[in-house]
Scaffold this active site. Structure first.
Site, mmCIF file in Angstrom:
data_model
loop_
_atom_site.group_PDB
_atom_site.id
_atom_site.type_symbol
_atom_site.label_atom_id
_atom_site.label_comp_id
_atom_site.label_asym_id
_atom_site.label_seq_id
_atom_site.Cartn_x
_atom_site.Cartn_y
_atom_site.Cartn_z
ATOM 1 C CG ASN A 1 -6.367 -6.882 -2.998
ATOM 2 O OD1 ASN A 1 -6.409 -7.876 -3.087
ATOM 3 N ND2 ASN A 1 -6.227 -5.674 -2.836
ATOM 4 C CG HIS B 1 -9.827 -5.111 -2.609
ATOM 5 N ND1 HIS B 1 -8.293 -3.780 -2.956
ATOM 6 C CD2 HIS B 1 -9.523 -4.857 -4.317
ATOM 7 C CE1 HIS B 1 -8.222 -2.927 -3.944
ATOM 8 N NE2 HIS B 1 -8.376 -3.955 -4.698
ATOM 9 C CB THR C 1 -7.694 -7.814 8.281
ATOM 10 O OG1 THR C 1 -7.264 -6.846 7.355
ATOM 11 C CG2 THR C 1 -7.709 -8.139 9.646
ATOM 12 C CD GLU D 1 -12.003 -0.850 -4.997
ATOM 13 O OE1 GLU D 1 -11.038 -0.644 -4.935
ATOM 14 O OE2 GLU D 1 -13.436 0.455 -3.973
ATOM 15 C CB SER E 1 -8.631 -10.808 5.728
ATOM 16 O OG SER E 1 -7.357 -10.800 5.515
ATOM 17 C CB SER F 1 -0.919 -0.288 1.165
ATOM 18 O OG SER F 1 -0.014 -0.152 2.323
ATOM 19 C CG ASP G 1 -3.579 -2.504 -2.165
ATOM 20 O OD1 ASP G 1 -4.375 -2.838 -2.802
ATOM 21 O OD2 ASP G 1 -3.732 -2.926 -0.983
ATOM 22 C CG ASP H 1 -9.192 3.081 -5.253
ATOM 23 O OD1 ASP H 1 -10.514 3.188 -6.003
ATOM 24 O OD2 ASP H 1 -9.344 2.474 -3.844
HETATM 25 P P1 13P Z 1 -8.068 -7.365 4.380
HETATM 26 O O1 13P Z 1 -8.318 -5.874 5.232
HETATM 27 O O2 13P Z 1 -9.821 -7.728 4.622
HETATM 28 O O3 13P Z 1 -7.250 -8.606 4.401
HETATM 29 O O4 13P Z 1 -8.525 -6.946 3.214
HETATM 30 C C1 13P Z 1 -6.802 -6.439 2.010
HETATM 31 C C2 13P Z 1 -6.842 -5.429 0.802
HETATM 32 O O5 13P Z 1 -8.406 -5.283 0.900
HETATM 33 C C3 13P Z 1 -5.633 -4.789 0.182
HETATM 34 O O6 13P Z 1 -5.932 -3.682 -0.142
HETATM 35 O O1 G3H Z 2 -5.022 -1.248 1.557
HETATM 36 C C1 G3H Z 2 -5.656 -2.091 2.286
HETATM 37 C C2 G3H Z 2 -4.626 -3.112 2.828
HETATM 38 O O2 G3H Z 2 -5.242 -3.539 4.432
HETATM 39 C C3 G3H Z 2 -3.372 -2.271 3.601
HETATM 40 O O3 G3H Z 2 -3.299 -1.796 4.609
HETATM 41 O O4 G3H Z 2 -2.667 0.859 4.136
HETATM 42 O O5 G3H Z 2 -2.309 -0.008 6.118
HETATM 43 O O6 G3H Z 2 -1.510 -0.362 5.115
HETATM 44 P P1 G3H Z 2 -2.469 -0.036 5.428
HETATM 45 ZN ZN ZN Z 3 -8.098 -2.535 -0.762
#
Ligand code: 13P
Ligand code: G3H
Ligand code: ZN
Length: 415
Positions: free
Chosen positions: A343, A300, A346, A210, A303, A118, A151, A173
């Site tokens: 994706n 997305h 979490t 997206e 998890s 990210s 991401d 995005d």
């Molecule tokens: P989770 O928080 O469900 O793992 O999703 C991660 C995600 O979509 C990252 O772009």
């Molecule tokens: O975009 C979603 C992912 O869970 C990344 O999270 O921005 O905290 O690294 P983050």
């Molecule tokens: Zn995401």
């Protein structure tokens, strides 16, 4: 280096070019010659050392690198997954232990890999560290094809800087404005996403777009747990990808993959009970896939937030509220209907944190970070193995022939 013909030369990568520039001040004439690595350990047989034969004045030790042979465009992996009816987990990374966990899981299961960072991850770890960690992964696991993905890029500029740092795939995005908070309109989304495709595709880099805003159909709120997500209350229409718009979006942008909004959100707190079709709209995926059978779909916020990972954290002093994620069997249903990228961040965070809490709570005298980072890495590897197996990507790595982004660019020139 005698006897080397021009045909043996390959243009250098963008980041290496910058390194050579500082080493030789003659980047434009720099070419590389690939030579077989001598005395490779068995698992690095496919790995090649690249050394300079071009720029005058370059000292070999300054520019000897391992060619990133196994770093491939994400599109290559998604196409293979579609041809063979499986899905690929895309795991988020921020540091070395997370990359190691994913790569060890990939080796154990023979899985191709999507690693993603990210914007927050890139600023936490810094691009240079991240790039070299990925280089290390491709050097140590040359048998595993790896896509390195941005991401939730919030602007074309973020995506371009990722490409300059050797990411092989980016997500634009455009469902949100550049602030990552304000829902964007369709025309804005098409404009920025198309702009990124026009930049990325001639370089062989893949693009994910997206459409629709991630967020909860239970509460009507976008999610902001990680700082990226719609603010305020959203309508059901905003929280669900419209199939008509999806058709137009894909045609007008040329994206390689489309992330859809179906009621999932990032982070641990997705659903207040095991989700039904009311709050996890898998039917949207079925309908979008029916209309766009050749488009790779992305889920997305996927998890699964397993109960046992919540329990470990809470047993050792954590304070998670009871919550539900996206059941693996729903993801498998998605994979049957065109979902190729799933994706997951979490679950890995929960696994690592639970393992760390356990060590610190059971052996409070410990203070060497390796004492808790090793179990944390193991716990994340276990989640990765489980997801790779459940999504069907296990076993496919040896069947995929790596193709560099440079070579893959011709694919887009043809279409
Ligand atoms: P989770 O928080 O469900 O793992 O999703 C991660 C995600 O979509 C990252 O772009
Ligand atoms: O975009 C979603 C992912 O869970 C990344 O999270 O921005 O905290 O690294 P983050
Ligand atoms: Zn995401």
């Amino acid at each position: 280096m005698g006897g080397v013909s021009d045909a043996d030369f390959a243009p250098i990568s963008r980041s290496l070019c910058r390194n050579i520039k500082s080493a030789t001040e003659s980047p434009s004439t720099a070419y590389l010659h690939e030579t077989r690595q001598r005395r490779s350990p068995p698992h690095t047989k496919a790995c090649r050392i690249v050394s300079s034969v071009g720029p005058a004045g370059a000292r070999p030790h300054q520019i000897r690198i391992v060619l990133m042979r196994s770093l491939v465009p994400m599109r290559l992996l998604l196409d293979h997954a579609a041809e063979n009816d499986y899905g690929l987990a895309a795991f988020n990374v921020n540091n070395m232990e997370q990359i190691q966990a994913i790569m060890e899981a990939a080796r154990e299961t023979d899985s191709p890999v999507i690693v993603q960072a990210s914007r927050g991850a890139r600023s936490y770890s810094q691009d240079n560290y991240l790039r070299h960690l990925m280089l290390a992964a491709s050097e140590l696991y040359p048998e595993i094809p790896i896509a390195m993905h941005q991401d939730h890029g919030n602007s074309p500029q973020t995506c371009i800087s990722a490409i300059e740092n050797d990411f092989t795939s980016v997500m634009m995005d455009g469902s949100l404005r550049e602030d990552g908070k304000t829902p964007a309109d369709f025309d804005y989304n098409v404009r920025v996403t198309r702009e990124v495709c026009e930049y990325a595709h001639p370089r062989g880099v893949s693009v994910e777009g997206e459409l629709g805003c991630l967020g909860s159909l239970e509460s009507g709120h976008g999610e902001k747990e990680d700082g990226h997500g719609a603010e305020g209350r959203l309508s059901r229409d905003q929280l669900l990808t419209d199939p008509d718009e999806a058709e137009r979006f894909v045609a007008e942008t040329g994206v390689d993959a489309l992330a859809v909004a179906i009621g999932t959100s990032h982070g641990a707190y997705k659903f207040t009970r095991k989700p039904t079709g009311e709050v996890l709209a898998m039917d949207r995926i079925v309908e979008i896939h029916r209309r766009l059978p050749n488009c790779h779909l992305v889920m997305h916020g996927s998890s699964s937030v397993p109960q046992e990972l919540q329990d470990i954290i809470n047993k050792y002093g954590g304070k998670l509220k009871q919550t539900w994620g996206v059941p693996v069997e729903e993801i498998q249903r998605g994979i049957e209907h065109g979902v190729r990228k799933v994706n997951v961040d979490t679950d890995n965070r929960l696994a690592m944190t639970g393992a760390i809490r356990k060590v610190l709570s059971e052996t409070p005298e410990k203070f060497d970070p390796r004492d808790y980072l090793k179990p944390a890495r193991e716990a994340m590897k276990k989640v990765c193995v489980e997801r790779m197996t459940a999504f069907g990507q296990a076993g496919w790595a040896p069947k995929i022939k790596p193709v560099s982004c440079e070579k893959f660019a011709s694919y887009y020139a043809m279409v």
